[in-house]
Design a protein around this motif. Sequence first.
Motif, PDB file in Angstrom:
ATOM      1  N   ALA A 281      54.500  31.670  51.626  1.00 17.56           N
ATOM      2  CA  ALA A 281      55.566  32.639  51.386  1.00 17.56           C
ATOM      3  C   ALA A 281      55.010  34.057  51.466  1.00 17.56           C
ATOM      4  O   ALA A 281      53.817  34.291  51.241  1.00 17.56           O
ATOM      5  N   ASN A 400      62.402  20.141  46.279  1.00 21.18           N
ATOM      6  CA  ASN A 400      62.163  21.309  47.123  1.00 21.18           C
ATOM      7  C   ASN A 400      62.345  22.636  46.395  1.00 21.18           C
ATOM      8  O   ASN A 400      62.228  23.702  47.008  1.00 21.18           O
ATOM      9  N   TYR A 402      61.575  25.743  43.962  1.00 22.46           N
ATOM     10  CA  TYR A 402      60.464  26.474  43.357  1.00 22.46           C
ATOM     11  C   TYR A 402      60.766  26.781  41.882  1.00 22.46           C
ATOM     12  O   TYR A 402      61.909  26.752  41.443  1.00 22.46           O
ATOM     13  N   GLN A 407      58.078  32.241  40.928  1.00 22.77           N
ATOM     14  CA  GLN A 407      58.870  32.556  42.115  1.00 22.77           C
ATOM     15  C   GLN A 407      58.344  33.785  42.853  1.00 22.77           C
ATOM     16  O   GLN A 407      58.483  33.888  44.081  1.00 22.77           O
ATOM     17  N   TYR A 410      55.599  32.055  45.098  1.00 16.82           N
ATOM     18  CA  TYR A 410      55.878  30.902  45.956  1.00 16.82           C
ATOM     19  C   TYR A 410      57.280  30.871  46.554  1.00 16.82           C
ATOM     20  O   TYR A 410      57.582  29.962  47.333  1.00 16.82           O
ATOM     21  N   ALA A 411      58.135  31.811  46.218  1.00 14.16           N
ATOM     22  CA  ALA A 411      59.441  31.939  46.863  1.00 14.16           C
ATOM     23  C   ALA A 411      59.416  33.146  47.787  1.00 14.16           C
ATOM     24  O   ALA A 411      58.696  34.108  47.555  1.00 14.16           O
ATOM     25  N   THR A 420      60.118  28.968  50.927  1.00 17.86           N
ATOM     26  CA  THR A 420      59.186  28.587  49.870  1.00 17.86           C
ATOM     27  C   THR A 420      57.817  28.282  50.461  1.00 17.86           C
ATOM     28  O   THR A 420      57.680  27.966  51.645  1.00 17.86           O
TER      29      THR A 420
END
Length: 589
Positions: A281, A400, A402, A407, A410-411, A420
Amino acid sequence: MKIIKQLSRLYIPVLALIGLGSCTDDFLEQPAMGALSEDVIANKDGVEKLLIGAYAALDGAGFGGNAWEAAPDNWVYGTVAGGEASKGSFGGDQPAIDQIVKFISNPSNGYYNSKWKALYEGVKRTNNTLKLLSIATDISPEVSKDMTAQARFLRGHYYFELKKMFNMVPWVDENTEDPKQPNDVDIWPNIEADFKFAFENLPAIQGDFARANKWAAASYLGKTYLYQKKFPEAKAIFTDVINLGVNPSGVKYALLDRFSDNFDAAEENNSETVFDIQMVANDGTGTITNANQGGMLNFPYNSPFRCCGFLQPSQDLVNSFKTDPVSGLPDLASYNQNSVKSDMGITSSNPFTPYTGTLDPRLDWTVGRRDVPFHDWGKHPGANWVREQTYGGPYAPKKNIYWQSTQDIYADQSSWAPGTALNVRVIRFADVLLMAAEAEAQAGSFDVALGYINNIRQRAANPNGFLNQYLDDDDPLAGFNETAFAANYIISDYTMADFGSKESALERIYFERKLELAMEGHRFFDLVRWGIAEQTLNAYFDFQGDITTDVRGGKFISGKSEYYPIPQAQIDLSVGGNGKPTLKQNPGY
């Protein structure tokens, strides 16, 4: 850990200029905009860039069509078509998926062409790598062997996907002069040869976790044997993988203590990782191309995730996680009797009491359901996060999703729907154990198969793996309450009495794959290779069709529906000088 994914965005523009031939797709009809001659790139640096480009094609994005049409996790073709989930959203959104999952689509459905093109793009890139390797003069034999084995592993993967999707597909390799090859030869031997070469020539440890290693190739070779029903060969190689296999960092394969850690980007690339497609990400591109773009639709609607309400787990899947309150085992034969209670038809403002019966705890790491904690986002509110319950049901996907607490890392919010950093799990160690159990049961080694299955069930039963009731509902980040659970969880081991025959052992192994690997893209392809797709999916249509409108009218037709149609666009492009296409359509289309 994700160097290849990060570097790929730098090398793709270069690869687009390399004129080394193509495969059976619409790239054949495009004029060359420019080319780098082979002598310029036939060196170690050039081949390495080509190899990275071959890895970059794993995500299926950027090759025409929408990314979700060629998503590498096969959420349309494996999960939704396998009865684990509804398409979701509402009927007017991506209606081409409805045709696919009800087995009423035709070869002109654009989804098939997108998937075909993305996979053959991967084939093209591996072939280009192999072609340049054969003429590069500054690469040592040891490095050349490793690069060749990586490229052949990747080619094996791309062709494996094509084979299980479309069955009869043309084989094009680095020595093929005319890419308009017929699809009249079974390519399993070629796929097997690629994985066998990779197994025999790859190192066990790689400098970058993203790269395939010896044991990933062994696992894929075993899977290839299993699909061909070569059970003794599969049994032998899976035994080696289980006893000797390590991940690219040299860590011995083992199940993680927590089932949920397989679906947390903060915990990935671990002892359970056999082969993942690496995602990242916030890579600086301002896009989510490298961040699971193929899954961007699959978040609860009208939620903190913004979009889009697809991939809603089915009631059939949820019911599969019921367990007997005494034995702790699933009800294989009649799990759809007395369904797990849902909030279907109940607004979020009205009170709701969740199901109180006994459940396998993996349910609540797989499915988002009303008033059960949705990771650390608080409790799932029900209808407020669902676009149209009557169409897709009341549930949300969860593997799936996050986590709120991480976040920012990883988002990726660079697009109109989230990306993600969660990897796509092509093969994880639990999958290896399940495939090994299947091979052992086919060989009559029921005690060994039992041991593998119980290892998986024991991990699922580990309390540290399913604590998900929070101390403070008003502050979901406060932590876990170690004395309270979100539901009434009971799960136990099977006994030898349950594995007393091949038929009973396989029935339980098949069901365990449904529970452990739910929503991971395997289900439809498993049902087909087991030869039970017709009865299973038509029973699913009958049951689920009474609950949601999306699957009404669905019918699996034996002899046709096992494979998707060859895209009509590719048949048209394969027409040769004689005016006839070289590609032949699959039966029934």
